[in-house]
Design an enzyme around this catalytic site. Structure first.
Site, PDB file in Angstrom:
ATOM      1  N   SER A   1      39.617   5.923   5.664  1.00  0.00           N
ATOM      2  CA  SER A   1      38.534   6.441   6.496  1.00  0.00           C
ATOM      3  C   SER A   1      38.231   7.880   6.093  1.00  0.00           C
ATOM      4  O   SER A   1      39.121   8.606   5.630  1.00  0.00           O
ATOM      5  CB  SER A   1      38.938   6.387   7.971  1.00  0.00           C
ATOM      6  OG  SER A   1      38.091   7.186   8.770  1.00  0.00           O
TER       7      SER A   1
ATOM      8  N   ARG B   1       0.910 -26.023 -11.177  1.00  0.00           N
ATOM      9  CA  ARG B   1       1.503 -24.697 -11.398  1.00  0.00           C
ATOM     10  C   ARG B   1       1.251 -23.876 -10.138  1.00  0.00           C
ATOM     11  O   ARG B   1       0.168 -23.925  -9.569  1.00  0.00           O
ATOM     12  CB  ARG B   1       0.871 -24.002 -12.617  1.00  0.00           C
ATOM     13  CG  ARG B   1       1.042 -24.733 -13.948  1.00  0.00           C
ATOM     14  CD  ARG B   1       2.402 -24.527 -14.556  1.00  0.00           C
ATOM     15  NE  ARG B   1       2.613 -23.133 -14.914  1.00  0.00           N
ATOM     16  CZ  ARG B   1       2.049 -22.545 -15.969  1.00  0.00           C
ATOM     17  NH1 ARG B   1       1.247 -23.213 -16.771  1.00  0.00           N
ATOM     18  NH2 ARG B   1       2.294 -21.288 -16.221  1.00  0.00           N
TER      19      ARG B   1
END
Length: 458
Positions: free
Chosen positions: A280, A319
């Site tokens: 920490s 497409r």
């Protein structure tokens, strides 16, 4: 040093470097160029282009020869990466052989280049994924056997339930890994296929040579030729994304379990320790589950990306506009996140730190209540289910109210001692004697892992 913005700050944490290389700009471009080189070889083999054109085309199909930044800028106007790349490829070939330049990209379309290039990348990604999953399975099998008889509290709804073993829990992780390895093997014939359809999927530009070229192209790229081009049929890619989503979820489960067991109140199982890992910025005592965070983070992020792949499936006609584009960064990112989670899972499995004494202590936190079922089951055979359940429920309440161990309360109850001897009570209140099939589940998970390895290597 380039002035181009970079977004790689978290890559080492969330992604395997080799996987990011597969899906780097260079990896993408090389996949497309490999298609173009393969197309030239195939068309020369069928006699559509001169054999002399192949070598100049192949020589130019090296991603290291191209300016990715210029390519990226050209994509803005072109709408995809293949159009400007093919132009760059043609210009480079023409510098050494103007005649060969005429035969580049003959009969193909930009999506053929990009999709087939992607499949080649996915093949490389599969090698990494399968290797990591195989190693993870082997490590988990070893750990499951090592802790097959180590009792710990089973937890349901985050509360103590009945005893299990750590080996049984690890065997659960192992079983999922084995199934995912099976899924990847099963999906490969559907996934590793050529995309080659030309402008609208008919390959009309190549006439009666179209199918022979497609067959030769698939062969030279070592891909399967599908029944037809799949420009707007995206189920193959979505299936793969879904399998990766399952892998991410199972790894997230592993990370969640370990992170919960690392909690101060549990303190039973820990990620491997290393200097500076999990600290920490303000609290010197902290040991945060930083590896588990990657597994849980990937399991949280990947489902949204998989949903994008599903959302992009209804592609229009032959497409697609926009939906195809939505896949471009999505599937690679899924691969990268899963690869990063696998790296952390491998670290877990190699160096899992276990505190059996804390497990035993935690098993006794409720002073025998975790074994109330064991007593109730035996008493049910002598007093009837409802009577036995009610009797044990009252004894449990009394134990809690009086702050006494359940064994002591049961030993003081005349109804209980009329049915169970002191030795029987001692045995029933021993977690080691109420582990059910935990050992068997470990053996079966390991056997399935070994069986897959045998079959896979056969």
């Amino acid at each position: 040093m380039s002035d181009r913005p970079s977004n790689q700050l978290f890559d080492a944490y969330f992604t395997r470097r080799d996987m990011r290389e597969v899906f780097s700009d260079r990896g993408r471009v090389q996949g497309m160029l490999d298609f173009e080189a393969g197309l030239a070889r195939a068309e020369a083999e069928v006699g559509v282009i001169p054999a002399a054109a192949v070598a100049p085309i192949e020589a130019a199909c090296d991603a290291g020869l191209y300016d990715f930044e210029a390519l990226g800028e050209a994509i803005v106007s072109a709408g995809n990466s293949a159009i400007p790349l093919v132009k760059m490829l043609g210009k480079r070939i023409s510098q050494t052989d103007a005649e060969a330049e005429r035969f580049v990209h003959l009969g193909a379309t930009s999506q053929d280049v990009m999709d087939s290039g992607l499949v080649l990348q996915l093949r490389a990604a599969l090698v990494l994924l399968e290797s990591d999953l195989a190693e993870l399975g082997a490590l988990l099998a070893t750990q499951a056997q090592r802790y097959a008889g180590t009792p710990m509290a089973g937890r349901t709804w985050l509360q103590h339930a009945t005893p299990v073993t750590l080996g049984m829990k690890i065997a659960g992780w192992l079983g999922a890994v084995t199934r995912h390895r099976q899924r990847l093997v099963e999906i490969k014939p559907r996934l590793l296929v050529l995309q080659f359809g030309g402008a609208s999927g008919s390959l009309a530009a190549l006439g009666d040579k179209a199918l022979p070229i497609a067959q030769a192209l698939a062969k030279t790229l070592d891909l399967t030729l599908p029944e037809q081009p799949w420009h707007t049929q995206r189920d193959r890619l979505v299936e793969f994304a879904s399998v990766l989503g399952l892998i991410a979820g199972s790894l997230g489960k592993l990370g969640r379990d370990v992170s919960l067991l690392m909690q101060t109140e549990a303190g039973e199982v820990f990620e491997p320790s290393a200097p500076g890992k999990g600290g920490s910025s303000t609290m010197p005592h902290k040991r945060n589950p930083v590896g588990a965070a990657v597994l849980i983070g990937a399991a949280s992020r990947v489902p949204g990306l998989v949903s994008t792949m599903f959302a992009a499936m209804p592609q229009e006609h032959e497409r697609s506009l926009g939906l195809w584009h939505a896949e471009w960064d999505t599937l690679p990112e899924i691969c990268c996140l899963v690869s990063g989670a696998l790296q952390q899972a491998l670290l877990f499995a190699k160096g899992l730190e276990v505190d059996p004494e804390r497990m035993a202590k935690n098993l006794d936190l409720t002073q025998g209540l975790v074994l109330a079922e064991a007593v109730s089951i035996v008493l049910a055979q002598r007093l009837g289910r409802d009577s036995a359940h009610h009797l044990l429920e009252q004894c449990c309440k009394r134990a809690v109210a009086e702050g006494r161990h359940l064994r002591a309360v049961l030993g003081d109850d005349a109804q209980v001692t009329a049915q169970l001897s002191a030795a029987e009570l001692d045995r029933l209140l021993d977690p080691a004697h109420y582990l059910g099939q935990a050992q068997v589940w470990v053996e079966r998970a390991v056997a399935e892992h070994n069986q897959f390895n045998t079959g896979f290597n056969a």
